[in-house]
Structure formats: structure tokens, C-alpha cells
Scaffold this motif. Structure first.
Motif, PDB file in Angstrom:
ATOM      1  N   ALA A  15       0.857  -1.184   0.000  1.00 30.78           N
ATOM      2  CA  ALA A  15       0.000   0.000   0.000  1.00 30.78           C
ATOM      3  C   ALA A  15       0.894   1.236   0.000  1.00 30.78           C
ATOM      4  O   ALA A  15       2.065   1.178   0.374  1.00 30.78           O
ATOM      5  CB  ALA A  15      -0.936   0.014   1.207  1.00 30.78           C
ATOM      6  N   LEU A  16       0.317   2.356  -0.443  1.00 32.11           N
ATOM      7  CA  LEU A  16       1.063   3.610  -0.533  1.00 32.11           C
ATOM      8  C   LEU A  16       0.307   4.732   0.167  1.00 32.11           C
ATOM      9  O   LEU A  16      -0.919   4.821   0.077  1.00 32.11           O
ATOM     10  CB  LEU A  16       1.265   4.009  -1.997  1.00 32.11           C
ATOM     11  CG  LEU A  16       2.120   3.095  -2.879  1.00 32.11           C
ATOM     12  CD1 LEU A  16       1.999   3.526  -4.342  1.00 32.11           C
ATOM     13  CD2 LEU A  16       3.574   3.113  -2.438  1.00 32.11           C
ATOM     14  N   VAL A  17       1.061   5.567   0.860  1.00 29.71           N
ATOM     15  CA  VAL A  17       0.541   6.836   1.358  1.00 29.71           C
ATOM     16  C   VAL A  17       1.383   7.934   0.723  1.00 29.71           C
ATOM     17  O   VAL A  17       2.608   7.948   0.878  1.00 29.71           O
ATOM     18  CB  VAL A  17       0.615   6.943   2.894  1.00 29.71           C
ATOM     19  CG1 VAL A  17       0.133   8.322   3.345  1.00 29.71           C
ATOM     20  CG2 VAL A  17      -0.200   5.843   3.549  1.00 29.71           C
ATOM     21  N   THR A  74      -4.160   3.135  -1.958  1.00 26.30           N
ATOM     22  CA  THR A  74      -3.342   4.343  -1.902  1.00 26.30           C
ATOM     23  C   THR A  74      -4.106   5.476  -1.238  1.00 26.30           C
ATOM     24  O   THR A  74      -5.278   5.715  -1.549  1.00 26.30           O
ATOM     25  CB  THR A  74      -2.924   4.782  -3.318  1.00 26.30           C
ATOM     26  OG1 THR A  74      -2.186   3.729  -3.948  1.00 26.30           O
ATOM     27  CG2 THR A  74      -2.063   6.030  -3.280  1.00 26.30           C
ATOM     28  N   LEU A  75      -3.431   6.160  -0.324  1.00 28.02           N
ATOM     29  CA  LEU A  75      -3.974   7.374   0.285  1.00 28.02           C
ATOM     30  C   LEU A  75      -3.200   8.566  -0.242  1.00 28.02           C
ATOM     31  O   LEU A  75      -1.966   8.597  -0.169  1.00 28.02           O
ATOM     32  CB  LEU A  75      -3.841   7.312   1.812  1.00 28.02           C
ATOM     33  CG  LEU A  75      -4.167   8.609   2.572  1.00 28.02           C
ATOM     34  CD1 LEU A  75      -5.633   8.991   2.384  1.00 28.02           C
ATOM     35  CD2 LEU A  75      -3.827   8.465   4.054  1.00 28.02           C
ATOM     36  N   VAL A  76      -3.919   9.537  -0.773  1.00 28.76           N
ATOM     37  CA  VAL A  76      -3.320  10.792  -1.224  1.00 28.76           C
ATOM     38  C   VAL A  76      -3.638  11.856  -0.175  1.00 28.76           C
ATOM     39  O   VAL A  76      -4.818  12.154   0.072  1.00 28.76           O
ATOM     40  CB  VAL A  76      -3.870  11.218  -2.602  1.00 28.76           C
ATOM     41  CG1 VAL A  76      -3.235  12.530  -3.040  1.00 28.76           C
ATOM     42  CG2 VAL A  76      -3.631  10.129  -3.638  1.00 28.76           C
ATOM     43  N   LEU A  77      -2.609  12.401   0.443  1.00 30.01           N
ATOM     44  CA  LEU A  77      -2.767  13.441   1.459  1.00 30.01           C
ATOM     45  C   LEU A  77      -2.314  14.778   0.881  1.00 30.01           C
ATOM     46  O   LEU A  77      -1.167  14.901   0.452  1.00 30.01           O
ATOM     47  CB  LEU A  77      -1.919  13.123   2.697  1.00 30.01           C
ATOM     48  CG  LEU A  77      -2.464  12.166   3.751  1.00 30.01           C
ATOM     49  CD1 LEU A  77      -1.490  12.086   4.924  1.00 30.01           C
ATOM     50  CD2 LEU A  77      -3.831  12.601   4.228  1.00 30.01           C
ATOM     51  N   GLU A  78      -3.188  15.750   0.882  1.00 32.43           N
ATOM     52  CA  GLU A  78      -2.837  17.086   0.412  1.00 32.43           C
ATOM     53  C   GLU A  78      -3.151  18.100   1.494  1.00 32.43           C
ATOM     54  O   GLU A  78      -3.896  17.809   2.438  1.00 32.43           O
ATOM     55  CB  GLU A  78      -3.599  17.428  -0.860  1.00 32.43           C
ATOM     56  CG  GLU A  78      -5.100  17.546  -0.652  1.00 32.43           C
ATOM     57  CD  GLU A  78      -5.854  18.004  -1.886  1.00 32.43           C
ATOM     58  OE1 GLU A  78      -5.256  18.108  -2.956  1.00 32.43           O
ATOM     59  OE2 GLU A  78      -7.080  18.260  -1.752  1.00 32.43           O
ATOM     60  N   SER A  99      -7.496   3.023  -7.208  1.00 37.23           N
ATOM     61  CA  SER A  99      -7.548   2.437  -5.872  1.00 37.23           C
ATOM     62  C   SER A  99      -7.185   3.440  -4.780  1.00 37.23           C
ATOM     63  O   SER A  99      -6.804   3.048  -3.674  1.00 37.23           O
ATOM     64  CB  SER A  99      -6.587   1.252  -5.788  1.00 37.23           C
ATOM     65  OG  SER A  99      -5.266   1.639  -6.164  1.00 37.23           O
ATOM     66  N   SER A 100      -7.335   4.742  -5.072  1.00 33.38           N
ATOM     67  CA  SER A 100      -6.891   5.753  -4.116  1.00 33.38           C
ATOM     68  C   SER A 100      -8.049   6.457  -3.422  1.00 33.38           C
ATOM     69  O   SER A 100      -9.181   6.479  -3.908  1.00 33.38           O
ATOM     70  CB  SER A 100      -6.023   6.801  -4.821  1.00 33.38           C
ATOM     71  OG  SER A 100      -6.802   7.609  -5.688  1.00 33.38           O
ATOM     72  N   SER A 101      -7.726   7.012  -2.264  1.00 37.65           N
ATOM     73  CA  SER A 101      -8.623   7.931  -1.577  1.00 37.65           C
ATOM     74  C   SER A 101      -7.867   9.228  -1.360  1.00 37.65           C
ATOM     75  O   SER A 101      -6.640   9.233  -1.257  1.00 37.65           O
ATOM     76  CB  SER A 101      -9.105   7.345  -0.245  1.00 37.65           C
ATOM     77  OG  SER A 101      -8.004   6.990   0.582  1.00 37.65           O
ATOM     78  N   LEU A 102      -8.597  10.338  -1.299  1.00 39.27           N
ATOM     79  CA  LEU A 102      -7.991  11.655  -1.166  1.00 39.27           C
ATOM     80  C   LEU A 102      -8.466  12.297   0.126  1.00 39.27           C
ATOM     81  O   LEU A 102      -9.661  12.374   0.383  1.00 39.27           O
ATOM     82  CB  LEU A 102      -8.374  12.541  -2.359  1.00 39.27           C
ATOM     83  CG  LEU A 102      -7.928  14.003  -2.313  1.00 39.27           C
ATOM     84  CD1 LEU A 102      -6.410  14.116  -2.348  1.00 39.27           C
ATOM     85  CD2 LEU A 102      -8.548  14.778  -3.486  1.00 39.27           C
ATOM     86  N   ALA A 118      -4.692  10.856   9.832  1.00 40.02           N
ATOM     87  CA  ALA A 118      -5.090  10.449   8.484  1.00 40.02           C
ATOM     88  C   ALA A 118      -4.385   9.159   8.076  1.00 40.02           C
ATOM     89  O   ALA A 118      -5.001   8.254   7.487  1.00 40.02           O
ATOM     90  CB  ALA A 118      -4.777  11.566   7.498  1.00 40.02           C
ATOM     91  N   ILE A 119      -3.093   9.054   8.377  1.00 39.91           N
ATOM     92  CA  ILE A 119      -2.333   7.845   8.027  1.00 39.91           C
ATOM     93  C   ILE A 119      -2.881   6.659   8.804  1.00 39.91           C
ATOM     94  O   ILE A 119      -3.086   5.563   8.236  1.00 39.91           O
ATOM     95  CB  ILE A 119      -0.839   8.034   8.309  1.00 39.91           C
ATOM     96  CG1 ILE A 119      -0.251   9.110   7.381  1.00 39.91           C
ATOM     97  CG2 ILE A 119      -0.079   6.724   8.130  1.00 39.91           C
ATOM     98  CD1 ILE A 119       1.174   9.499   7.707  1.00 39.91           C
ATOM     99  N   LEU A 120      -3.142   6.840  10.105  1.00 40.62           N
ATOM    100  CA  LEU A 120      -3.651   5.735  10.911  1.00 40.62           C
ATOM    101  C   LEU A 120      -5.031   5.292  10.452  1.00 40.62           C
ATOM    102  O   LEU A 120      -5.343   4.090  10.437  1.00 40.62           O
ATOM    103  CB  LEU A 120      -3.704   6.147  12.393  1.00 40.62           C
ATOM    104  CG  LEU A 120      -2.340   6.216  13.096  1.00 40.62           C
ATOM    105  CD1 LEU A 120      -2.483   6.895  14.461  1.00 40.62           C
ATOM    106  CD2 LEU A 120      -1.757   4.823  13.261  1.00 40.62           C
ATOM    107  N   GLY A 121      -5.869   6.238  10.062  1.00 38.87           N
ATOM    108  CA  GLY A 121      -7.187   5.876   9.543  1.00 38.87           C
ATOM    109  C   GLY A 121      -7.081   4.991   8.305  1.00 38.87           C
ATOM    110  O   GLY A 121      -7.823   4.010   8.155  1.00 38.87           O
ATOM    111  N   PHE A 122      -6.137   5.337   7.438  1.00 31.57           N
ATOM    112  CA  PHE A 122      -5.902   4.522   6.231  1.00 31.57           C
ATOM    113  C   PHE A 122      -5.352   3.154   6.601  1.00 31.57           C
ATOM    114  O   PHE A 122      -5.814   2.125   6.067  1.00 31.57           O
ATOM    115  CB  PHE A 122      -4.933   5.262   5.323  1.00 31.57           C
ATOM    116  CG  PHE A 122      -4.500   4.490   4.113  1.00 31.57           C
ATOM    117  CD1 PHE A 122      -5.373   4.226   3.066  1.00 31.57           C
ATOM    118  CD2 PHE A 122      -3.202   3.990   4.024  1.00 31.57           C
ATOM    119  CE1 PHE A 122      -4.981   3.518   1.950  1.00 31.57           C
ATOM    120  CE2 PHE A 122      -2.785   3.280   2.907  1.00 31.57           C
ATOM    121  CZ  PHE A 122      -3.673   3.037   1.873  1.00 31.57           C
ATOM    122  N   LEU A 123      -4.400   3.096   7.523  1.00 31.65           N
ATOM    123  CA  LEU A 123      -3.814   1.814   7.914  1.00 31.65           C
ATOM    124  C   LEU A 123      -4.856   0.872   8.498  1.00 31.65           C
ATOM    125  O   LEU A 123      -4.850  -0.324   8.222  1.00 31.65           O
ATOM    126  CB  LEU A 123      -2.689   2.054   8.943  1.00 31.65           C
ATOM    127  CG  LEU A 123      -1.443   2.796   8.440  1.00 31.65           C
ATOM    128  CD1 LEU A 123      -0.498   3.092   9.594  1.00 31.65           C
ATOM    129  CD2 LEU A 123      -0.731   1.971   7.374  1.00 31.65           C
TER     130      LEU A 123
END
Length: 266
Positions: free
Chosen positions: A114-116, A209-213, A234-237, A258-263
């Protein structure tokens, strides 16, 4: 050469937990993650490292040939993952390391599950139908300034990149990090970063994949986050209520959350 010492690898957190690898951006090192590591380390095994030429890495292992393309940095990631025999790790990449993560996942799909992407940009230069935030002239001027007076460029640009002018300590920290980088290494890394175009590589991403902006980011404007999200099915923003290009320093709690929510969703 031993990869652990070459890349100054540090492993912390829960030894038996799922693995999170943190990859820093241009002019930085693993210390940039220090404010989010405690939250991640409670339930995850956290791997930090420095790219060769950065931080506490072995500078003697650096070569312009290898690091003149993002593939050289991706190989560092793959080497670290292989050295630790990581499987299906989550790679958190800041700035240019978001695209390095894409290349590493291509090269070693068994290693990265997975990618952040924190403040990612697949291309910094505007193109037809694409806004990267800079004209070709902007980038030429930036690189010329960096190459002619790196310390002066760092002092002027780091606070702009960091944003948050009401918190000058943040800009000073990034300035100090930039200034600690060998100018020859920085010159190559900067050209590799700001002249890269990884838009086609985004199509290869098949992992969650999580995209954090950030709400405001002079290096990676909101249009770029939307582009990356649209290019990866397969990403969320997630848009952080933060400004600047380094939310792991300016808004560490929101970034970690945000990272923990994705994990937890994996």
C-alpha cells in the motif's frame, strides 16, 4: 556495503506489528518524521531511513549516475525493504518520495502492499491540460539559483516551501535541513525532482493508496492532488486542514490521524 548503515536504517515501534516505511523528500532526512512516529509506533513496526546522500547515510556510496533519476531513489527503498525482508509493507512517501514509492512498488510488488502519498506531485511543470504549479521558466530559474548559491537559495526557499510564516521555527528547521545537505547531492536531487514526470507511472498503481494534500501548498497545489487521485483508481484523497508542503511538521497530529485511519482500513 551494508544497507542498514548505508541508508542509516532505524526500526522502531511494535516488533510484531504491520510494517510502515517512512520515506523523506528532497533536502530532508528521516528526522522530518519524528512528530508522527510516536503515534504510528504504538501499533506498527516503523522503518525509517535516509536516502544515500541525505541525513546520516554513507555519503561515500553516493554517485551522480545512480541518483540522477528517481529509479536510484526507488532502488534505495527496495534495498531497505529487501534487507529487512519486508513483505506487503505500507510505504509513506513525502513529496517526491510519493513518486519514488510508485516506482519501488513497480520494481518489487511483493515488498510494498500500500502507498501513502504526502503532498505528492507527479510533475511540477505545467503542461497542456495539467497544472503542476510552475512554468518551465520557473523551474529553470529555481535550479539556476540553487546551483549558483545553494545556501542562499535554501535560506530563501525553505520558508516558502514550509509555509506557516507565523511559525518561523518551522521554516528555520527546513532551512537547516536543506543547508546540511551536500550541495553537489542537492543539485542532482533537485534536478531529478523538479524535472521529473511520473504521470504515466501512476497508471501502474494497483495497491490501496492514500493521497494526502494540504489546503494550501505552493509546491503541490490542490489541482495536483486531484490529478493523482483521479489517476489511481484504488486511491482515496484526504485534504488536511494544514498549509505548507510539510504537514508532518506543521500539522503532525492531523497527518498521523489520516495515516492511521488509512492503515486501519487495510
Amino acid at each position: 556495503m551494508d544497507v542498514r548503515s548505508r541508508n542509516n536504517v532505524v526500526v522502531t515501534g511494535r516488533p510484531d506489528g504491520p510494517v510502515v516505511v517512512l520515506a523523506h523528500g528532497f533536502g530532508c532526512d528521516q528526522n522530518m518524521w519524528r512528530l508522527v512516529v510516536p503515534a504510528l509506533a504504538e501499533n506498527y513496526r516503523v522503518v525509517l531511513f535516509d536516502y544515500v546522500g541525505s541525513g546520516g547515510s554513507d555519503l561515500s556510496a553516493w554517485s551522480e549516475e545512480r541518483y540522477a533519476s528517481l529509479d536510484g531513489y526507488a532502488q534505495d527503498v527496495v534495498d531497505v525493504c529487501a534487507e529487512l525482508d519486508l513483505r506487503r509493507a505500507v510505504l509513506v512517501g513525502h513529496s517526491v518520495s510519493a513518486m519514488v514509492g510508485v516506482l519501488a512498488a513497480q520494481a518489487a510488488p511483493e515488498r510494498i502492499g500500500a502507498l501513502v502519498m504526502v503532498a505528492p506531485s507527479p510533475r511540477y511543470i505545467d503542461d497542456e491540460g495539467y497544472r503542476g504549479g510552475f512554468t518551465a521558466g520557473d523551474i529553470d530559474e529555481l535550479l539556476q539559483s540553487l546551483e549558483s548559491n545553494y545556501l542562499g537559495w535554501s535560506s530563501a526557499m525553505a520558508p516558502v516551501i514550509m509555509g506557516n510564516p507565523e511559525r518561523p521555527g518551522l521554516g528555520q528547521e527546513l532551512t537547516d535541513s536543506f543547508c546540511a545537505t551536500d550541495p553537489d547531492v542537492a543539485r542532482v536531487f533537485a534536478r531529478t525532482t523538479f524535472l521529473s514526470d511520473s504521470r504515466e507511472d501512476l497508471k501502474s498503481v494497483r495497491v490501496p493508496t492514500l493521497v494526502l494534500e494540504c489546503v494550501e501548498d505552493v509546491i503541490a497545489p490542490r489541482e495536483v492532488g486531484a490529478y493523482v487521485h483521479a489517476a489511481i483508481p484504488s486511491s482515496s484523497l484526504v485534504t488536511l486542514n494544514a498549509t505548507g508542503h510539510c504537514p508532518q511538521l506543521s500539522a503532525p497530529e492531523a497527518t498521523a490521524e489520516a495515516i492511521l485511519g488509512f492503515l486501519r482500513s487495510l
